[in-house]
Design an enzyme around this catalytic site. Structure first.
Site, PDB file in Angstrom:
ATOM      1  CE  LYS A 143       1.237  14.315 -14.506  1.00 44.14           C
ATOM      2  NZ  LYS A 143       1.068  14.850 -15.879  1.00 44.14           N
ATOM      3  NE  ARG A 185       2.447  17.297 -12.601  1.00 37.62           N
ATOM      4  CZ  ARG A 185       2.996  16.466 -11.756  1.00 37.62           C
ATOM      5  NH1 ARG A 185       2.611  16.459 -10.491  1.00 37.62           N
ATOM      6  NH2 ARG A 185       3.961  15.647 -12.137  1.00 37.62           N
ATOM      7  CD  GLU A 202       9.541  16.584 -21.985  1.00 38.66           C
ATOM      8  OE1 GLU A 202       8.786  17.551 -21.760  1.00 38.66           O
ATOM      9  OE2 GLU A 202       9.115  15.433 -22.246  1.00 38.66           O
ATOM     10  CG  HIS A 250       1.050  11.314 -25.543  1.00 36.89           C
ATOM     11  ND1 HIS A 250       0.340  11.758 -24.449  1.00 36.89           N
ATOM     12  CD2 HIS A 250       2.341  11.257 -25.129  1.00 36.89           C
ATOM     13  CE1 HIS A 250       1.166  11.952 -23.437  1.00 36.89           C
ATOM     14  NE2 HIS A 250       2.390  11.648 -23.824  1.00 36.89           N
ATOM     15  CG  HIS A 282       3.616  16.045 -23.581  1.00 37.00           C
ATOM     16  ND1 HIS A 282       4.349  17.205 -23.620  1.00 37.00           N
ATOM     17  CD2 HIS A 282       4.372  15.153 -22.886  1.00 37.00           C
ATOM     18  CE1 HIS A 282       5.491  17.027 -22.978  1.00 37.00           C
ATOM     19  NE2 HIS A 282       5.538  15.783 -22.519  1.00 37.00           N
ATOM     20  CG  HIS A 311       8.519  11.483 -24.169  1.00 39.53           C
ATOM     21  ND1 HIS A 311       7.193  11.328 -24.487  1.00 39.53           N
ATOM     22  CD2 HIS A 311       8.573  12.464 -23.230  1.00 39.53           C
ATOM     23  CE1 HIS A 311       6.469  12.174 -23.775  1.00 39.53           C
ATOM     24  NE2 HIS A 311       7.285  12.872 -22.996  1.00 39.53           N
ATOM     25  CG  ASN A 333       0.473  17.112 -19.990  1.00 45.68           C
ATOM     26  OD1 ASN A 333       1.472  16.477 -19.676  1.00 45.68           O
ATOM     27  ND2 ASN A 333      -0.614  17.127 -19.245  1.00 45.68           N
ATOM     28  CE  LYS A 346       7.237  17.797 -13.314  1.00 42.42           C
ATOM     29  NZ  LYS A 346       7.301  16.608 -14.106  1.00 42.42           N
ATOM     30  CD  GLU A 402      -1.941  16.802 -15.933  1.00 48.60           C
ATOM     31  OE1 GLU A 402      -0.847  16.273 -15.678  1.00 48.60           O
ATOM     32  OE2 GLU A 402      -2.576  16.598 -16.969  1.00 48.60           O
ATOM     33  NE  ARG A 456      -4.292  -1.731   1.580  1.00 42.86           N
ATOM     34  CZ  ARG A 456      -4.373  -2.825   2.325  1.00 42.86           C
ATOM     35  NH1 ARG A 456      -3.562  -2.995   3.346  1.00 42.86           N
ATOM     36  NH2 ARG A 456      -5.288  -3.731   2.063  1.00 42.86           N
TER      37      ARG A 456
HETATM   38  P1  NAD Z   1      14.738   6.188 -20.767  1.00 39.41           P
HETATM   39  O1  NAD Z   1      14.512   6.024 -19.348  1.00 39.41           O
HETATM   40  O2  NAD Z   1      14.266   5.110 -21.669  1.00 39.41           O
HETATM   41  O3  NAD Z   1      16.276   6.460 -21.030  1.00 39.41           O
HETATM   42  C1  NAD Z   1      16.712   6.653 -22.347  1.00 39.41           C
HETATM   43  C2  NAD Z   1      17.866   5.712 -22.698  1.00 39.41           C
HETATM   44  O4  NAD Z   1      19.056   6.226 -22.105  1.00 39.41           O
HETATM   45  C3  NAD Z   1      17.717   4.310 -22.187  1.00 39.41           C
HETATM   46  O5  NAD Z   1      18.241   3.433 -23.113  1.00 39.41           O
HETATM   47  C4  NAD Z   1      18.575   4.317 -20.920  1.00 39.41           C
HETATM   48  O6  NAD Z   1      19.036   3.047 -20.563  1.00 39.41           O
HETATM   49  C5  NAD Z   1      19.694   5.212 -21.341  1.00 39.41           C
HETATM   50  N1  NAD Z   1      20.404   5.881 -20.267  1.00 39.41           N
HETATM   51  C6  NAD Z   1      19.905   6.367 -19.114  1.00 39.41           C
HETATM   52  N2  NAD Z   1      20.843   7.058 -18.452  1.00 39.41           N
HETATM   53  C7  NAD Z   1      21.958   6.978 -19.189  1.00 39.41           C
HETATM   54  C8  NAD Z   1      23.260   7.504 -19.053  1.00 39.41           C
HETATM   55  N3  NAD Z   1      23.578   8.280 -18.013  1.00 39.41           N
HETATM   56  N4  NAD Z   1      24.183   7.230 -20.004  1.00 39.41           N
HETATM   57  C9  NAD Z   1      23.841   6.477 -21.091  1.00 39.41           C
HETATM   58  N5  NAD Z   1      22.631   5.976 -21.283  1.00 39.41           N
HETATM   59  C10 NAD Z   1      21.696   6.230 -20.347  1.00 39.41           C
HETATM   60  O7  NAD Z   1      14.029   7.527 -21.319  1.00 39.41           O
HETATM   61  P2  NAD Z   1      13.892   9.002 -20.733  1.00 39.41           P
HETATM   62  O8  NAD Z   1      13.940   9.884 -21.897  1.00 39.41           O
HETATM   63  O9  NAD Z   1      14.790   9.235 -19.578  1.00 39.41           O
HETATM   64  O10 NAD Z   1      12.415   8.981 -20.148  1.00 39.41           O
HETATM   65  C11 NAD Z   1      11.296   8.739 -20.975  1.00 39.41           C
HETATM   66  C12 NAD Z   1      10.213   8.166 -20.118  1.00 39.41           C
HETATM   67  O11 NAD Z   1       9.890   9.096 -19.093  1.00 39.41           O
HETATM   68  C13 NAD Z   1       8.937   7.877 -20.864  1.00 39.41           C
HETATM   69  O12 NAD Z   1       8.461   6.627 -20.452  1.00 39.41           O
HETATM   70  C14 NAD Z   1       8.006   8.985 -20.416  1.00 39.41           C
HETATM   71  O13 NAD Z   1       6.651   8.570 -20.415  1.00 39.41           O
HETATM   72  C15 NAD Z   1       8.501   9.254 -19.023  1.00 39.41           C
HETATM   73  N6  NAD Z   1       8.227  10.617 -18.538  1.00 39.41           N
HETATM   74  C16 NAD Z   1       7.695  10.745 -17.319  1.00 39.41           C
HETATM   75  C17 NAD Z   1       7.446  11.987 -16.796  1.00 39.41           C
HETATM   76  C18 NAD Z   1       6.890  12.132 -15.432  1.00 39.41           C
HETATM   77  O14 NAD Z   1       6.542  13.251 -15.033  1.00 39.41           O
HETATM   78  N7  NAD Z   1       6.809  11.072 -14.653  1.00 39.41           N
HETATM   79  C19 NAD Z   1       7.771  13.122 -17.539  1.00 39.41           C
HETATM   80  C20 NAD Z   1       8.345  12.958 -18.791  1.00 39.41           C
HETATM   81  C21 NAD Z   1       8.575  11.685 -19.286  1.00 39.41           C
HETATM   82  N1  GLY Z   2       5.716  15.707 -17.317  1.00 32.84           N
HETATM   83  C1  GLY Z   2       4.433  16.258 -17.023  1.00 32.84           C
HETATM   84  C2  GLY Z   2       4.137  16.346 -15.586  1.00 32.84           C
HETATM   85  O1  GLY Z   2       4.952  15.998 -14.755  1.00 32.84           O
HETATM   86  O2  GLY Z   2       3.076  16.770 -15.222  1.00 32.84           O
END
Ligand code: NAD
Ligand code: GLY
Length: 345
Positions: A132, A226, A174, A237, A233, A250, A230, A212, A222, A110
């Site tokens: 998130k 917030r 971003e 998407h 986005h 992304h 997006n 942020k 949101e 939980r």
């Molecule tokens: P990712 O986590 O897939 O990382 C991108 C690539 O880089 C992967 O292959 C990873 O293994 C590699 N990598 C990571 N750190 C590294 C480093 N220091 N050196 C070399 N390689 C490295 O992608 P991302 O762009 O970090 O994140 C995208 C994800 O985040 C999506 O799933 C998206 O939906 C999510 N996201 C979430 C939020 C949120 O608010 N929670 C906001 C934006 C995006």
């Molecule tokens: N990346 C969008 C949010 O955190 O709300």
């Protein structure tokens, strides 16, 4: 530098930049990472972690593993290692690892604590902050999840030294998103400074985290502002979905999405062509793609309804209003959107 995320109900926390040595928890913990980050940076991070009892879980690398199945793997590891309600999860990786670890933490017994140690630029400026968490399923991206704030976020630019250029640029997208919608001075700073050195990168990270933080402080769940995070986005998407998450990173899809959104802004008089061109120029300077061939505008439009923000049949568009400001509207006429989409076909 420390940026405070101020939230009600005792869940406030700090985003700590460049002080990994502050990671100190007298708790049993599981560090969740993937095979890429494990081989590049596990030895480095281990030197900083002061944790009572640590085990490591290394997952496969890729957005395609951001699924309920992997959540099950994380939870099983936690049970096998007898984590209890006062244990800790550590997300060590990009946004994929961060979102999954956070979600697993939100449901394990939980809900237990977790911290974020983001290793991509995108995760450092956006994904690791704000709570998130979630996974994808066959219906779309991030459709299963929870708001679960980390106990703290530890950002270190050291990790970015191994990040592939495309991944770096995906994070820059971003950063540009935050500047265009919230901070004109920051946008101008980005136009006049390149993110090719430590000092500038740190500045851009801290500015983005501050933006942020102010958004999350005002609207954790949101209900309003917030949603501005997006920007780009809604279109991104669809692009990611149409290309099976394989063609664009992304942030790249977000870059194209921002340009489509800006054309809508121009159409309804929120932005002039010159301002839209400045955004495009900045994206191009980081080699972020700026074109996408929309094959069927009606089909693309229908895809909006699969987005979780549109499940009530009401598409909410986040649009830039000039540079440094925004509008949220669910009253944009379909014909205006279709006409912009046709320009991309
Ligand atoms: P990712 O986590 O897939 O990382 C991108 C690539 O880089 C992967 O292959 C990873 O293994 C590699 N990598 C990571 N750190 C590294 C480093 N220091 N050196 C070399 N390689 C490295 O992608 P991302 O762009 O970090 O994140 C995208 C994800 O985040 C999506 O799933 C998206 O939906 C999510 N996201 C979430 C939020 C949120 O608010 N929670 C906001 C934006 C995006
Ligand atoms: N990346 C969008 C949010 O955190 O709300």
């Amino acid at each position: 530098m420390i940026v405070h995320i101020k939230l009600p109900n005792d869940i406030s926390y700090d985003v700590i930049i460049d002080k990994l040595n502050l990671i100190n928890f007298d708790k049993k913990a599981v560090l969740v990472t993937n095979c890429t980050i494990n081989s590049l940076h596990l030895d480095y991070i281990k030197k900083y972690l002061k944790i009572k009892d640590l085990s490591i879980l290394t997952l496969l690398d890729g957005e395609e593993y951001k699924s309920m199945q992997t959540i099950e793997t994380i939870l099983n590891h936690c049970f096998e290692h007898k984590l209890n309600r006062s244990s800790l999860l550590i997300a060590f990786g990009g946004g994929v690892i961060g979102d999954m670890t956070g979600f697993a933490a939100s449901i394990y017994q939980r809900g237990i604590d977790f911290i974020q140690i983001p290793t991509t630029l995108l995760a450092q400026v956006d994904a690791s902050v704000g709570g998130k968490t979630g996974v994808n399923n066959k219906y779309g991206k991030n459709l299963i999840g929870a708001f679960h704030q980390p106990l703290a976020v530890y950002i270190d630019t050291f990790f970015l030294s191994t990040l592939p250029k495309r991944e770096f640029s995906s994070g820059v997208s971003e950063i540009i998103k935050m500047a265009v919608t919230f901070d004109k001075d920051f946008f101008i700073w980005l136009e006049n400074n390149t993110l090719d050195n430590e000092e500038n990168i740190k500045y851009a990270i801290s500015k983005s985290v501050q933006i942020k933080a102010s958004v999350v402080n005002a609207d954790e769940k949101e209900k309003g502002i917030r949603a501005v995070l997006n920007y780009g986005h809604t279109f991104a998407h669809v692009i990611e979905n149409e290309t099976n998450y394989k063609t664009y990173l992304h942030g790249e899809a977000v870059g194209i999405g921002m340009l489509i959104a800006n054309e809508v802004s121009i159409k309804i008089g929120l932005m002039n062509k010159q301002e839209a061109l400045r955004v495009k120029k900045l994206l191009v300077s980081y080699k972020i793609p700026t074109s996408y061939l929309i094959k069927d505008s009606e089909d693309f439009y229908e895809h909006f309804f699969l987005d979780k923000k549109s499940l009530d049949n009401n598409i909410k568009f986040i649009l830039a209003k000039g540079l440094g400001n925004y509008t949220i509207s669910n009253k944009i006429k379909k014909e205006d959107i279709i006409s912009v989409l046709k320009d991309f076909s």
